[in-house]
Motif scaffolding. Structure first.
Motif, PDB file in Angstrom:
ATOM      1  N   LEU A 196       0.833  -1.197   0.000  1.00 39.56           N
ATOM      2  CA  LEU A 196       0.000   0.000   0.000  1.00 39.56           C
ATOM      3  C   LEU A 196       0.870   1.249   0.000  1.00 39.56           C
ATOM      4  O   LEU A 196       2.072   1.187   0.277  1.00 39.56           O
ATOM      5  N   LEU A 197       0.248   2.377  -0.291  1.00 38.74           N
ATOM      6  CA  LEU A 197       0.945   3.648  -0.157  1.00 38.74           C
ATOM      7  C   LEU A 197       1.160   3.959   1.308  1.00 38.74           C
ATOM      8  O   LEU A 197       0.479   3.421   2.187  1.00 38.74           O
ATOM      9  N   GLU A 198       2.097   4.848   1.595  1.00 39.68           N
ATOM     10  CA  GLU A 198       2.414   5.171   2.975  1.00 39.68           C
ATOM     11  C   GLU A 198       1.281   5.959   3.616  1.00 39.68           C
ATOM     12  O   GLU A 198       0.393   6.479   2.942  1.00 39.68           O
ATOM     13  N   ASP A 199       1.308   6.033   4.952  1.00 40.65           N
ATOM     14  CA  ASP A 199       0.295   6.785   5.690  1.00 40.65           C
ATOM     15  C   ASP A 199       0.222   8.215   5.179  1.00 40.65           C
ATOM     16  O   ASP A 199       1.242   8.833   4.866  1.00 40.65           O
ATOM     17  N   GLY A 200      -0.995   8.731   5.128  1.00 43.35           N
ATOM     18  CA  GLY A 200      -1.204  10.098   4.637  1.00 43.35           C
ATOM     19  C   GLY A 200      -1.868  10.118   3.285  1.00 43.35           C
ATOM     20  O   GLY A 200      -2.512  11.099   2.919  1.00 43.35           O
ATOM     21  N   HIS A 201      -1.708   9.029   2.517  1.00 44.83           N
ATOM     22  CA  HIS A 201      -2.380   8.928   1.224  1.00 44.83           C
ATOM     23  C   HIS A 201      -3.754   8.316   1.429  1.00 44.83           C
ATOM     24  O   HIS A 201      -3.883   7.213   1.967  1.00 44.83           O
ATOM     25  N   LEU A 227       2.220   5.887  -6.656  1.00 38.88           N
ATOM     26  CA  LEU A 227       1.688   4.741  -7.388  1.00 38.88           C
ATOM     27  C   LEU A 227       2.731   4.133  -8.313  1.00 38.88           C
ATOM     28  O   LEU A 227       2.793   2.909  -8.474  1.00 38.88           O
ATOM     29  N   ALA A 228       3.557   4.982  -8.917  1.00 39.93           N
ATOM     30  CA  ALA A 228       4.591   4.469  -9.817  1.00 39.93           C
ATOM     31  C   ALA A 228       5.561   3.561  -9.063  1.00 39.93           C
ATOM     32  O   ALA A 228       5.941   2.491  -9.553  1.00 39.93           O
ATOM     33  N   THR A 229       5.959   3.963  -7.867  1.00 47.61           N
ATOM     34  CA  THR A 229       6.851   3.133  -7.049  1.00 47.61           C
ATOM     35  C   THR A 229       6.147   1.857  -6.624  1.00 47.61           C
ATOM     36  O   THR A 229       6.734   0.767  -6.628  1.00 47.61           O
ATOM     37  N   VAL A 234       5.575  -4.147  -6.871  1.00 47.56           N
ATOM     38  CA  VAL A 234       4.802  -5.345  -7.197  1.00 47.56           C
ATOM     39  C   VAL A 234       5.497  -6.129  -8.305  1.00 47.56           C
ATOM     40  O   VAL A 234       5.632  -7.352  -8.227  1.00 47.56           O
ATOM     41  N   ALA A 235       5.941  -5.433  -9.342  1.00 45.89           N
ATOM     42  CA  ALA A 235       6.636  -6.099 -10.441  1.00 45.89           C
ATOM     43  C   ALA A 235       7.897  -6.801  -9.960  1.00 45.89           C
ATOM     44  O   ALA A 235       8.305  -7.819 -10.523  1.00 45.89           O
ATOM     45  N   GLY A 236       8.500  -6.265  -8.885  1.00 49.04           N
ATOM     46  CA  GLY A 236       9.704  -6.869  -8.321  1.00 49.04           C
ATOM     47  C   GLY A 236       9.426  -8.056  -7.418  1.00 49.04           C
ATOM     48  O   GLY A 236      10.365  -8.634  -6.848  1.00 49.04           O
ATOM     49  N   LEU A 252      -0.259   3.625 -16.354  1.00 48.39           N
ATOM     50  CA  LEU A 252       0.489   3.203 -15.176  1.00 48.39           C
ATOM     51  C   LEU A 252       0.730   1.695 -15.244  1.00 48.39           C
ATOM     52  O   LEU A 252      -0.199   0.920 -15.406  1.00 48.39           O
ATOM     53  N   GLY A 253       1.966   1.302 -15.135  1.00 48.49           N
ATOM     54  CA  GLY A 253       2.311  -0.123 -15.157  1.00 48.49           C
ATOM     55  C   GLY A 253       2.610  -0.666 -16.536  1.00 48.49           C
ATOM     56  O   GLY A 253       3.005  -1.827 -16.671  1.00 48.49           O
ATOM     57  N   ALA A 254       2.433   0.157 -17.566  1.00 47.19           N
ATOM     58  CA  ALA A 254       2.707  -0.310 -18.925  1.00 47.19           C
ATOM     59  C   ALA A 254       4.175  -0.719 -19.050  1.00 47.19           C
ATOM     60  O   ALA A 254       5.080   0.021 -18.667  1.00 47.19           O
ATOM     61  N   GLY A 255       4.401  -1.903 -19.553  1.00 50.37           N
ATOM     62  CA  GLY A 255       5.766  -2.392 -19.726  1.00 50.37           C
ATOM     63  C   GLY A 255       6.347  -3.091 -18.520  1.00 50.37           C
ATOM     64  O   GLY A 255       7.408  -3.721 -18.619  1.00 50.37           O
TER      65      GLY A 255
END
Length: 301
Positions: A196-201, A227-229, A234-236, A252-255
């Motif tokens: 998940l994203l960090e607290d605050g999002h 979101l990009a990170t 996830v891909a990793g 987002l996530g293309a490639g």
């Protein structure tokens, strides 16, 4: 009666924010002697010391704190006067300060702003991307005219209009068992490492609520700032996650080496809305911008 000017009050408020004559002068785009002289003139007009001048900066006296509070209200009212005059002449002309949360701004605004520019060539739009709490504070202190946020979000003194739904999609590394399963429901995420994203999002809270996840579902030592990170994590192979469909559609996530899929029953994780300060003279314009965003969302569907 001799009164302080609005410019002098701006200098005083800048000094209160920066706590430094030099930094406040930079913010106001004047020289330090000019700002210092203006502060002294205000003190002379009011007949009271407002600022404690210190070796490493400046601090407000008790009288200074009260004066700054009233000065901010005066400056806000003056800004409202200008906004009301602009709106009376022609809506969506001149400067408009629009905020947006990071999980919406890059995926929704480009197409929306292109349409706004075509329909309102005199509009000068200033954008600010930030988390919801800070955008709401910007609305309250009148540094923002409107903000695109995710709903539901209750806040006193702030009005909102719902513009559309945003579906959540499932993402996982290729080969993950849930990527291959014939059926997928939010309950299937329980027991998995959900990144998940960090607290605050706010997206973090909406994802947890949408899937009824346990707070311990996300590895305590892993969170993402964007979101990009998140997608790259996830891909990793570090876990699975959820992403807004609006972001996936925008590329987002293309490639990336991952699988993106819908749940069997579309998972509506949040609503997209526009917010403004209650009583704002820019409400009508905020609604007009919201209408443009709504058209963009409808075009996606």
């Amino acid at each position: 009666m001799h009164l302080p000017t609005l410019r002098q009050l701006q200098f005083l408020c800048a000094l209160a924010d920066e706590k430094s004559f030099s930094r406040a002068a930079d913010v106001c785009n004047v020289t330090q002697p000019t700002l210092s002289s203006a502060i002294k003139e205000v003190e002379a007009i009011l007949g009271v010391q407002l600022v404690e001048r210190e070796a490493r900066g400046a601090s407000l006296t008790r009288a200074g704190e009260e004066t700054v509070e009233r000065a901010r209200a005066i400056l806000s009212s003056a800004a409202d006067l200008v906004s009301a005059a602009h709106q009376a002449g022609a809506p969506l002309t001149g400067p408009f300060h629009l905020g947006a949360i990071p999980t919406l701004a890059p995926y929704l605004l480009p197409r929306t702003l292109s349409a706004l520019r075509s329909g309102h060539p005199e509009l000068k739009l200033y954008l600010r991307e930030d988390q919801t709490d800070r955008l709401i504070e910007g609305l309250r202190n009148r540094t923002l005219d409107a903000a695109l946020i995710a709903l539901p979000w209750a806040s006193s003194g702030i009005e909102t209009e719902t513009l559309g739904d945003d579906e959540f999609l499932f993402i996982a590394p290729k080969g993950h068992k849930l990527s291959r399963s014939k059926k997928l429901s939010p309950e299937d995420l329980n027991g998995e490492d959900v990144l998940l994203l960090e607290d605050g999002h706010c997206l973090r809270d909406h994802a947890i609520a949408a899937c009824a996840l346990s707070p311990s579902a996300s590895p305590s030592n892993i969170s993402a700032t964007s979101l990009a990170t998140l997608v790259q994590m996830v891909a990793g192979g570090l876990g699975i996650s959820l992403v807004p469909k609006i972001a996936a559609e925008a590329g987002l996530g293309a490639g990336a080496d991952l699988n993106v899929r819908q749940f069997d029953q579309p998972l509506i994780g949040r609503q997209i809305g526009i917010a403004w300060r209650a009583g704002s003279p820019r409400e009508a314009e905020a609604r007009m911008i919201g209408k443009s965003v709504k058209k963009t969302l409808a075009a996606r569907a």
